[in-house]
Design an enzyme around this catalytic site. Structure first.
Site, PDB file in Angstrom:
ATOM      1  N   LYS A  50       0.807  -1.201   0.000  1.00  0.00           N
ATOM      2  CA  LYS A  50       0.000   0.000   0.000  1.00  0.00           C
ATOM      3  C   LYS A  50       0.850   1.265   0.000  1.00  0.00           C
ATOM      4  CE  LYS A  50      -3.344  -2.246   3.059  1.00  0.00           C
ATOM      5  NZ  LYS A  50      -3.867  -2.200   4.458  1.00  0.00           N
ATOM      6  N   GLY A  51       2.080   1.151   0.495  1.00  0.00           N
ATOM      7  CA  GLY A  51       2.861   2.331   0.852  1.00  0.00           C
ATOM      8  C   GLY A  51       3.091   3.358  -0.242  1.00  0.00           C
ATOM      9  N   ASP A 105       7.660   2.643  -2.333  1.00  0.00           N
ATOM     10  CA  ASP A 105       7.816   3.691  -1.319  1.00  0.00           C
ATOM     11  C   ASP A 105       9.244   3.730  -0.765  1.00  0.00           C
ATOM     12  OD1 ASP A 105       7.545   1.271   0.046  1.00  0.00           O
ATOM     13  OD2 ASP A 105       6.073   1.991   1.483  1.00  0.00           O
ATOM     14  N   ASP A 108      14.644  -0.891   1.453  1.00  0.00           N
ATOM     15  CA  ASP A 108      15.384  -1.021   2.702  1.00  0.00           C
ATOM     16  C   ASP A 108      16.400  -2.160   2.521  1.00  0.00           C
ATOM     17  OD1 ASP A 108      16.072  -0.909   5.401  1.00  0.00           O
ATOM     18  OD2 ASP A 108      14.258  -1.859   6.125  1.00  0.00           O
ATOM     19  N   LYS A 136      17.128   3.530   1.383  1.00  0.00           N
ATOM     20  CA  LYS A 136      17.932   3.406   2.611  1.00  0.00           C
ATOM     21  C   LYS A 136      19.123   2.514   2.304  1.00  0.00           C
ATOM     22  CE  LYS A 136      14.279   3.199   6.158  1.00  0.00           C
ATOM     23  NZ  LYS A 136      13.744   2.266   7.190  1.00  0.00           N
ATOM     24  N   ASP A 164       3.432   3.721   6.386  1.00  0.00           N
ATOM     25  CA  ASP A 164       2.786   3.429   7.676  1.00  0.00           C
ATOM     26  C   ASP A 164       3.724   2.806   8.705  1.00  0.00           C
ATOM     27  OD1 ASP A 164       3.027   0.834   6.348  1.00  0.00           O
ATOM     28  OD2 ASP A 164       1.745   0.086   7.960  1.00  0.00           O
ATOM     29  N   ARG A 170      -0.358   7.034   7.618  1.00  0.00           N
ATOM     30  CA  ARG A 170      -0.285   7.223   6.165  1.00  0.00           C
ATOM     31  C   ARG A 170      -0.784   8.598   5.754  1.00  0.00           C
ATOM     32  NH1 ARG A 170       0.757   2.066   3.954  1.00  0.00           N
ATOM     33  NH2 ARG A 170      -0.250   0.322   5.000  1.00  0.00           N
TER      34      ARG A 170
HETATM   35  P1  IMP Z   1      12.722  -4.370   2.222  1.00  0.00           P
HETATM   36  O1  IMP Z   1      12.102  -5.601   1.672  1.00  0.00           O
HETATM   37  O2  IMP Z   1      13.546  -4.627   3.448  1.00  0.00           O
HETATM   38  O3  IMP Z   1      13.488  -3.567   1.182  1.00  0.00           O
HETATM   39  O4  IMP Z   1      11.563  -3.478   2.776  1.00  0.00           O
HETATM   40  C1  IMP Z   1      10.807  -2.727   1.930  1.00  0.00           C
HETATM   41  C2  IMP Z   1       9.448  -2.449   2.510  1.00  0.00           C
HETATM   42  O5  IMP Z   1       9.456  -2.386   3.944  1.00  0.00           O
HETATM   43  C3  IMP Z   1       9.013  -1.089   2.035  1.00  0.00           C
HETATM   44  O6  IMP Z   1       8.304  -1.202   0.842  1.00  0.00           O
HETATM   45  C4  IMP Z   1       8.164  -0.620   3.181  1.00  0.00           C
HETATM   46  O7  IMP Z   1       6.836  -1.033   2.964  1.00  0.00           O
HETATM   47  C5  IMP Z   1       8.737  -1.283   4.398  1.00  0.00           C
HETATM   48  N1  IMP Z   1       9.639  -0.360   5.094  1.00  0.00           N
HETATM   49  C6  IMP Z   1      10.992  -0.321   5.061  1.00  0.00           C
HETATM   50  N2  IMP Z   1      11.478   0.684   5.791  1.00  0.00           N
HETATM   51  C7  IMP Z   1      10.399   1.321   6.308  1.00  0.00           C
HETATM   52  C8  IMP Z   1      10.235   2.501   7.121  1.00  0.00           C
HETATM   53  O8  IMP Z   1      11.187   3.191   7.522  1.00  0.00           O
HETATM   54  N3  IMP Z   1       8.956   2.841   7.417  1.00  0.00           N
HETATM   55  C9  IMP Z   1       7.875   2.139   6.989  1.00  0.00           C
HETATM   56  N4  IMP Z   1       7.981   1.066   6.200  1.00  0.00           N
HETATM   57  C10 IMP Z   1       9.236   0.657   5.862  1.00  0.00           C
HETATM   58 MG    MG Z   2       6.248  -1.100   0.528  1.00  0.00          MG
END
Ligand code: IMP
Ligand code: MG
Length: 180
Positions: A50-51, A105, A108, A136, A164, A170
């Protein structure tokens, strides 16, 4: 801090105006970058729910070439601030032969986008790009080739502008750091 989130400290990080002007720039870059390749078939934005829904709504309106939009739903976080390591992906996309740009969004660890990318590449799009509002890089575990980045941010937990924590925050119009 928002009045209807009493007791919650959200430190502003990126303002409404900064978001708006950066998205205008990205929209222009995307429009120029895809002008030639999308003459026969419009660009397809694949928005990660959703982000990314608010980002995508603004990005779409900053793009000046023909484009269409579709959605993929991904959830990786459960109710914690750290990734669960499991990504559930749901979609009903038809992307074969299309030029697609994934709209996300936050990237990470990179796990979510890597899984989505693998799934979409198997469907043989004409090309695949990645546009993320926030990157990030300090927490990356899975390498990702990002095409367009809004802002590079430190390893803090960010909410607002569609993003969120436990489905809350949000609606906050700016991007802020959720403390505690
Ligand atoms: P990844 O799979 O670790 O890259 O995480 C990506 C997803 O985790 C993003 O699409 C976000 O939905 C969520 N996410 C990562 N960091 C944050 C944050 O700082 N705040 C909120 N959601 C996050
Ligand atoms: Mg996301």
């Amino acid at each position: 801090m928002k009045e209807h989130h009493p007791g919650t400290a959200i430190t502003p990080l990126i303002s409404v105006n900064e978001i708006a002007s950066r998205i205008k720039e990205i929209g222009k870059t995307i429009s120029e970058g895809y002008a030639e390749t999308t003459q026969d078939s419009p660009l397809l934005l694949v928005v990660v729910l959703k982000g990314a829904f608010i980002f995508a709504a603004d990005l779409l309106r900053s793009i000046t070439i023909p484009c269409t939009i579709d959605f993929v739903h991904a959830s990786s976080y459960g109710s914690k601030k750290t990734s669960s390591g499991i990504v559930a992906i749901r979609h009903n996309l038809a992307i074969t032969g299309r030029h697609i740009l994934i709209v996300e969004d936050i990237i990470d660890t990179g796990l979510t986008i890597q899984q989505i990318t693998a799934e979409l590449i198997a469907m043989k799009p004409a090309s695949l790009g990645i546009c993320t509002l926030l990157d990030k890089p300090d927490t990356r575990k899975y390498p990702v080739d990002i095409t367009y980045t809004g802002f590079t941010v430190p390893n803090t937990f960010i909410v607002g502008y569609g993003i969120d924590y436990n489905e809350l925050y949000r609606e906050i119009p700016f991007l802020g750091v959720l403390l505690s």
